[in-house]
Scaffold this motif. Sequence first.
Motif, PDB file in Angstrom:
ATOM      1  N   SER A   1       0.984   3.996  -3.092  1.00 58.70           N
ATOM      2  CA  SER A   1       0.645   5.417  -2.925  1.00 58.70           C
ATOM      3  C   SER A   1       1.730   6.312  -3.515  1.00 58.70           C
ATOM      4  O   SER A   1       1.440   7.310  -4.187  1.00 58.70           O
ATOM      5  CB  SER A   1       0.450   5.732  -1.443  1.00 58.70           C
TER       6      SER A   1
ATOM      7  N   LYS B   1       0.830  -1.208   0.000  1.00 60.99           N
ATOM      8  CA  LYS B   1       0.000   0.000   0.000  1.00 60.99           C
ATOM      9  C   LYS B   1       0.866   1.259   0.000  1.00 60.99           C
ATOM     10  O   LYS B   1       0.574   2.222  -0.709  1.00 60.99           O
ATOM     11  CB  LYS B   1      -0.924   0.000   1.221  1.00 60.99           C
TER      12      LYS B   1
ATOM     13  N   LEU C   1       1.569  14.292  -1.809  1.00 62.23           N
ATOM     14  CA  LEU C   1       1.889  13.026  -1.150  1.00 62.23           C
ATOM     15  C   LEU C   1       2.131  13.286   0.328  1.00 62.23           C
ATOM     16  O   LEU C   1       2.922  14.149   0.686  1.00 62.23           O
ATOM     17  CB  LEU C   1       3.135  12.397  -1.770  1.00 62.23           C
TER      18      LEU C   1
ATOM     19  N   ARG D   1       1.464   6.167  -7.322  1.00 62.22           N
ATOM     20  CA  ARG D   1       0.351   6.975  -7.830  1.00 62.22           C
ATOM     21  C   ARG D   1       0.689   8.466  -7.801  1.00 62.22           C
ATOM     22  O   ARG D   1       0.257   9.233  -8.660  1.00 62.22           O
ATOM     23  CB  ARG D   1      -0.918   6.694  -7.022  1.00 62.22           C
TER      24      ARG D   1
ATOM     25  N   THR E   1      -0.607   8.618   1.717  1.00 64.41           N
ATOM     26  CA  THR E   1      -1.836   8.954   0.986  1.00 64.41           C
ATOM     27  C   THR E   1      -1.506   9.991  -0.084  1.00 64.41           C
ATOM     28  O   THR E   1      -0.558  10.753   0.035  1.00 64.41           O
ATOM     29  CB  THR E   1      -2.913   9.548   1.929  1.00 64.41           C
ATOM     30  N   VAL E   2      -2.335   9.981  -1.141  1.00 65.87           N
ATOM     31  CA  VAL E   2      -2.172  10.942  -2.243  1.00 65.87           C
ATOM     32  C   VAL E   2      -3.484  11.668  -2.450  1.00 65.87           C
ATOM     33  O   VAL E   2      -4.556  11.070  -2.443  1.00 65.87           O
ATOM     34  CB  VAL E   2      -1.769  10.218  -3.550  1.00 65.87           C
TER      35      VAL E   2
END
Length: 490
Positions: free
Chosen positions: A442, A438, A453, A445, A487-488
């Motif tokens: 991220s 994960k 980010l 992506r 997370t993005v």
Amino acid sequence: MRKSFVAIGAVLVLIGVGAASLPFVESFAATRLRAALEQGGLTAETVKVGLLDRSIRLRGISGGAHGELKIDEWEAGGLAWPLGELVRGRVPLGGLSWGDPLQVARFHMRNFRLATPDTGDSWAIGELTAVNFDLPRYDAVYEGPFRNEVMLARLLGALSVERLELSDVSHVTFEQTSYSASRLSVAGYLRGLVASVEMKDFQVKPASARMAGLTIADITARDVDVRRPIAVGSSLDWEPGTPIGRVPVAQGRMTGFGGDLMARYGMSLGSVSTETVAEGSETSRSRLRIEDFTLAPSLRSVEALGMRMVLQSMNLKEVRLGFDCSSVEDRARHVVTVEDCKLSGPELADVALAARVVDTDDEFWRALDEADFFALLGTRAALKSARLVVADKSLLQRSLQAKSRLSGQPAAAERAALAAEIRRYQPPGVLITQDMSKLLDSIARFVEQGGTLTVEASPQPALGLEKIDYLLRPGADLVNALGLTATVSR
């Protein structure tokens, strides 16, 4: 009545005799002073002593086997120095020893030159003025090899000066590197506490260089505390290279950067400033700012050729950056918080960092105060949380364009290849768990779509600083140990 007139007349006669004899006493004191200077290896063209204003005036001073010391003028007025000491030849310049007290209401010196053949250093001062110079007696017991340096530190630890002004100050090291300033002003110096400092036209000039490598037009500081370096330098076991620790400054600012080094690499810098505010006896808030940094390599600069080629490949003529970092030290709660550290590049990217260190012990604060960062690894302090935020504006696209020019592949293909490489990346010895997948996805992506980010670390339990080398040789549970998530967002 007649007896009163007789008494008054006697007093007037004594005053008259004293006034008449004053020049002889001053001449005698000057003769003894000249003898004391010569005994100490110094000569002076002119020596004058004023008893009424308690002053000494010297002209044309020189000394040393090879004339290492030269002073055009040396004047001290309002001397708190016993007349008997002057008559016996113990004077502030010729008879003072380390540890002796001295009080001077006003002091002036012009054209001071001092060379030290043993070390190869030299000092020069165009003009020096001091007001209310107060030096009480201090410890002069020291038998080590660095007596002058240690004694100077002890002198500074005992000294108080209301105001000190110097002009055309320079110091040349044994390596022939020159440090100079056109003006240095110190106000309110009290045994290592300084109310304010101001320096003009500071320069560093390397040996054999035609131009100064670095120049700073203005340096100002308020509420500076140099007691720690003085205490370190005053100790019996001090030696060159001993860390002096942090120097607390309530406010400091440097502006007007220049010099050959910055010109050759096309760099300019607006200002560097720092501010520390006490919020109680054990809590302080600090802020460091670097403003208006620009990198614009010149076409004529050979040294900056590589930088210029990189910028050109990214379709950039210049890079502008700013840095702003705020932190809080709370010794009562045993916490250090990096609230917000931002590196901003207009039209490129913004990077922000925040962190929290808990369980700070006495060893931690001692290591921090002494600037002994390796000692931090031996404390009980631990990383509780950290957050890194990268907001892309054009840096990703420009970097991929530069890479595509080298490889000959389209930028889109380079972007896809980099994202795929990140997804299949496996640090040596680290398990590819679901959490790791994960995290990497991220980041991939973010490469694919840009945006912002955010990488966060929340280790449970907090990661002790003594285990920080774990990051250099991570184990299989790296992601879980640090509590890493990413997370993005657009």
